[in-house]
Design a protein around this motif. Structure first.
Motif, PDB file in Angstrom:
ATOM      1  N   ASN A 213      34.846  34.914  40.067  1.00 33.98           N
ATOM      2  CA  ASN A 213      35.952  35.284  40.955  1.00 33.98           C
ATOM      3  C   ASN A 213      35.725  36.672  41.488  1.00 33.98           C
ATOM      4  O   ASN A 213      36.163  37.651  40.894  1.00 33.98           O
ATOM      5  CB  ASN A 213      37.277  35.218  40.189  1.00 33.98           C
ATOM      6  CG  ASN A 213      37.537  33.822  39.678  1.00 33.98           C
ATOM      7  OD1 ASN A 213      37.433  32.853  40.420  1.00 33.98           O
ATOM      8  ND2 ASN A 213      37.827  33.713  38.395  1.00 33.98           N
ATOM      9  N   VAL A 214      35.056  36.734  42.590  1.00 35.62           N
ATOM     10  CA  VAL A 214      34.729  38.044  43.137  1.00 35.62           C
ATOM     11  C   VAL A 214      35.116  38.066  44.620  1.00 35.62           C
ATOM     12  O   VAL A 214      35.021  37.054  45.311  1.00 35.62           O
ATOM     13  CB  VAL A 214      33.212  38.332  42.891  1.00 35.62           C
ATOM     14  CG1 VAL A 214      32.328  37.418  43.661  1.00 35.62           C
ATOM     15  CG2 VAL A 214      32.840  39.755  43.178  1.00 35.62           C
ATOM     16  N   GLY A 215      35.632  39.220  45.052  1.00 32.73           N
ATOM     17  CA  GLY A 215      35.943  39.378  46.473  1.00 32.73           C
ATOM     18  C   GLY A 215      34.684  39.875  47.171  1.00 32.73           C
ATOM     19  O   GLY A 215      34.019  40.775  46.664  1.00 32.73           O
ATOM     20  N   VAL A 216      34.342  39.274  48.305  1.00 35.99           N
ATOM     21  CA  VAL A 216      33.105  39.648  49.006  1.00 35.99           C
ATOM     22  C   VAL A 216      33.426  40.002  50.456  1.00 35.99           C
ATOM     23  O   VAL A 216      34.099  39.226  51.150  1.00 35.99           O
ATOM     24  CB  VAL A 216      32.092  38.472  48.976  1.00 35.99           C
ATOM     25  CG1 VAL A 216      30.851  38.804  49.799  1.00 35.99           C
ATOM     26  CG2 VAL A 216      31.699  38.130  47.553  1.00 35.99           C
ATOM     27  N   LYS A 228      34.672  37.812  55.225  1.00 37.44           N
ATOM     28  CA  LYS A 228      35.398  38.091  53.988  1.00 37.44           C
ATOM     29  C   LYS A 228      35.520  36.798  53.219  1.00 37.44           C
ATOM     30  O   LYS A 228      35.788  35.744  53.832  1.00 37.44           O
ATOM     31  CB  LYS A 228      36.788  38.589  54.396  1.00 37.44           C
ATOM     32  CG  LYS A 228      37.546  39.307  53.339  1.00 37.44           C
ATOM     33  CD  LYS A 228      38.827  39.824  53.957  1.00 37.44           C
ATOM     34  CE  LYS A 228      39.772  40.152  52.814  1.00 37.44           C
ATOM     35  NZ  LYS A 228      41.073  40.489  53.249  1.00 37.44           N
ATOM     36  N   ASP A 229      35.309  36.829  51.922  1.00 34.64           N
ATOM     37  CA  ASP A 229      35.371  35.583  51.146  1.00 34.64           C
ATOM     38  C   ASP A 229      35.778  35.909  49.718  1.00 34.64           C
ATOM     39  O   ASP A 229      35.865  37.085  49.329  1.00 34.64           O
ATOM     40  CB  ASP A 229      33.993  34.899  51.173  1.00 34.64           C
ATOM     41  CG  ASP A 229      34.067  33.401  50.889  1.00 34.64           C
ATOM     42  OD1 ASP A 229      35.149  32.904  50.544  1.00 34.64           O
ATOM     43  OD2 ASP A 229      33.020  32.729  51.001  1.00 34.64           O
ATOM     44  N   VAL A 260      30.183  44.341  50.151  1.00 35.57           N
ATOM     45  CA  VAL A 260      31.035  45.163  49.296  1.00 35.57           C
ATOM     46  C   VAL A 260      31.820  44.208  48.403  1.00 35.57           C
ATOM     47  O   VAL A 260      32.564  43.354  48.901  1.00 35.57           O
ATOM     48  CB  VAL A 260      31.976  46.059  50.139  1.00 35.57           C
ATOM     49  CG1 VAL A 260      32.896  46.854  49.229  1.00 35.57           C
ATOM     50  CG2 VAL A 260      31.160  46.998  51.016  1.00 35.57           C
ATOM     51  N   LEU A 261      31.606  44.340  47.092  1.00 40.75           N
ATOM     52  CA  LEU A 261      32.222  43.403  46.147  1.00 40.75           C
ATOM     53  C   LEU A 261      33.469  44.012  45.516  1.00 40.75           C
ATOM     54  O   LEU A 261      33.452  45.177  45.112  1.00 40.75           O
ATOM     55  CB  LEU A 261      31.238  43.052  45.024  1.00 40.75           C
ATOM     56  CG  LEU A 261      29.830  42.605  45.425  1.00 40.75           C
ATOM     57  CD1 LEU A 261      29.061  42.183  44.174  1.00 40.75           C
ATOM     58  CD2 LEU A 261      29.896  41.457  46.430  1.00 40.75           C
ATOM     59  N   ALA A 333      35.076  48.378  44.983  1.00 36.96           N
ATOM     60  CA  ALA A 333      34.239  48.335  46.203  1.00 36.96           C
ATOM     61  C   ALA A 333      32.795  48.633  45.814  1.00 36.96           C
ATOM     62  O   ALA A 333      32.296  49.739  46.005  1.00 36.96           O
ATOM     63  CB  ALA A 333      34.744  49.349  47.221  1.00 36.96           C
ATOM     64  N   PHE A 334      32.144  47.630  45.252  1.00 41.27           N
ATOM     65  CA  PHE A 334      30.776  47.790  44.737  1.00 41.27           C
ATOM     66  C   PHE A 334      29.801  47.477  45.880  1.00 41.27           C
ATOM     67  O   PHE A 334      29.647  46.316  46.283  1.00 41.27           O
ATOM     68  CB  PHE A 334      30.586  46.814  43.576  1.00 41.27           C
ATOM     69  CG  PHE A 334      29.296  46.961  42.846  1.00 41.27           C
ATOM     70  CD1 PHE A 334      29.204  47.789  41.732  1.00 41.27           C
ATOM     71  CD2 PHE A 334      28.168  46.251  43.243  1.00 41.27           C
ATOM     72  CE1 PHE A 334      28.012  47.913  41.041  1.00 41.27           C
ATOM     73  CE2 PHE A 334      26.972  46.378  42.547  1.00 41.27           C
ATOM     74  CZ  PHE A 334      26.897  47.218  41.452  1.00 41.27           C
TER      75      PHE A 334
END
Ligand SMILES: Cc1cc2nc3c(=O)[nH]c(=O)nc-3n(C[C@H](O)[C@H](O)[C@H](O)COP(=O)(O)OP(=O)(O)OC[C@H]3O[C@@H](n4cnc5c(N)ncnc54)[C@H](O)[C@@H]3O)c2cc1C
Length: 417
Positions: A213-216, A228-229, A260-261, A333-334
């Motif tokens: 479950n990661v925001g991309v 964005k995903d 940016v994760l 924000a990796f």
């Protein structure tokens, strides 16, 4: 050999175009370079074949970032509900899973292929093995093709030779050269739905790690949000892969980009800070490397600490407030610098191909050579994962098969007078 219609390529698009034309009364020959049909179809959906998406024609187009509008007529005439009706009507029951992805109940791509092969036989399509190397033209009209020294004469030719991805399946990009030979423009074929290569060693250090479950976010060099995903991401020996990365790759246009994760999408910065404080308090006498074990996967901890210049051995209760805030910001924000896509050969789908402005969107007929039609991945259209790419193959094949059958029957009538 002579027929009304010659179909080049025995993938999903070629087989379905051949069935459609033959059901409309045309005498059809299908030429496939491999000794068996549908080699790529068998590996789709990890061998289960995500045959379409249970959604409207409009929604398919919304999931087609490249030239979706071109497909409007074909997709409206043959939307996902017709794909489902075709396969279920031919004795292949289907089921719908998460994200409206449709699969055969058997969970075997072979069931979809068997169904197509059965219908080719029922419609009396002649299937031949041969690699087409030349289209035959006279005064701008196509009248056949040459394959392995043999000549195939036909009133109409449907070119469905696929793209350039996974070449071991037979799709080596032959179709592009054939289309080009009769005047078509080929938009540079590139991988889409393809893993991405990254700068530095961080991803390699985490290879094998899969995040669920990661925001991309995909951000351009100029800082524009391109995509964005949310979902899965995998670190590999060359960079990143997984469903969110494959979808993001459709929006990468050659310029330098950054992923940016958001590694903790369920927590805002305040809640994440509170969570970290709790962990640091609980493990106050441990090293930072051990204190973050509840928060992050093991292989990610050294990478995160190195990026923040925090010693792995630093005792948790010695972490400064400033360093803790840096940690919060990094986890929300990796950044990962993208250096490019993996080669087209490794892509799920080829972006680029026959320029769509040179093709009639209703009939898939060439505007450059009379009697030539296109179907499937050879066209410069591509979509996200979810069954949309096969739906494009079915819909364009249906349009091409119908139009080619109609044209040849008109030509035959005309030649009687
Ligand atoms: C690993 C993988 C998984 C996938 N999973 C899915 C999925 O689950 N759902 C989905 O919607 N899409 C999926 N896709 C995409 C899907 O496979 C393609 O969209 C689809 O196969 C395109 O069909 P096509 O008939 O246009 O081309 P192809 O399937 O590539 O077929 C083209 C055929 O033409 C033949 N050919 C090529 N040149 C010649 C020649 N000169 N003479 C004669 N024959 C020739 C080839 O041998 C081949 O059989 C996946 C792709 C890959 C690689």
């Amino acid at each position: 050999m002579t027929s009304d219609i010659l179909v080049i390529g025995g993938g999903p698009a070629g087989m379905f175009a051949a069935i459609t034309a033959a059901r409309d009364g045309a005498d059809v020959v299908l030429l496939e370079r491999n000794d068996r049909l549908g080699k790529k179809l068998l590996i789709t959906g990890k061998g289960r074949c995500n045959v379409t998406n249970d959604c409207t024609a409009e929604e398919v187009l919304q999931n087609t970032p490249r030239n979706g509008r071109f497909l409007y007529s074909a997709m409206t005439a043959f939307p996902p509900e017709k794909t489902k009706a075709f396969f279920e009507g031919c004795g292949c029951p289907l089921k719908t899973e998460r994200g409206n992805r449709v699969f055969p109940v058997s969970d075997k791509a072979g069931s979809i292929l068997d169904c197509l092969k059965r219908e080719l036989k029922n419609a009396s399509v002649t299937v031949r093995t041969g690699r087409v190397t030349e289209l035959l033209t006279r005064e701008g009209k196509i009248y056949g093709a040459r394959a392995d020294g043999e000549t195939y004469y036909a009133r109409g030719v449907i070119l469905a030779a696929g793209g350039a991805s996974y070449p071991a399946t037979g799709s080596t990009g032959d179709g592009y050269a054939l289309a080009q030979s009769v005047g078509h423009t080929i938009v540079l074929p590139q991988g889409s739905l393809v893993p991405l290569e990254t700068a530095g060693e961080d991803c390699q250090r985490m290879q094998g790690l899969s995040l669920r479950n990661v925001g991309v976010k995909l951000i351009s060099a100029k800082g524009k949000l391109l995509y964005k995903d949310f979902g899965e991401l995998l670190f590999t020996h060359f960079g990143v892969s997984g469903p969110t990365v494959l979808s993001a790759s459709c929006h990468l246009k050659g310029e330098a980009c950054r992923l940016v994760l958001d590694l903790k999408p369920a927590l805002d910065e305040g809640k994440l800070d509170a969570r970290i404080l709790r962990d640091l308090d609980m493990y106050q006498n441990r090293s930072m490397e051990n204190a973050l074990m509840d928060l992050l996967p093991r292989s990610m901890i050294p990478v995160v600490l190195d990026r923040l210049n925090i010693s792995h051995d630093l005792q948790a209760n010695s972490l400064t407030k400033q360093a803790r805030h840096g940690l919060v910001q990094l986890l929300k924000a990796f950044p990962i610098e993208i250096t490019g896509k993996r080669p087209v050969e490794e892509a799920i789908i080829t972006s680029g191909g026959v320029k769509v402005s040179e093709v009639d969107p209703k009939t898939m007929a060439s505007k450059k050579a009379e009697g030539l039609f296109f179907a499937g991945e050879i066209l410069d259209c591509d979509a996200y994962t979810g069954g949309f790419n096969l739906q494009i193959a079915w819909a364009t094949a249906f349009a091409a098969g119908k139009a080619a059958a109609e044209k040849t029957s008109i030509d035959k009538c005309a030649s009687l007078y």
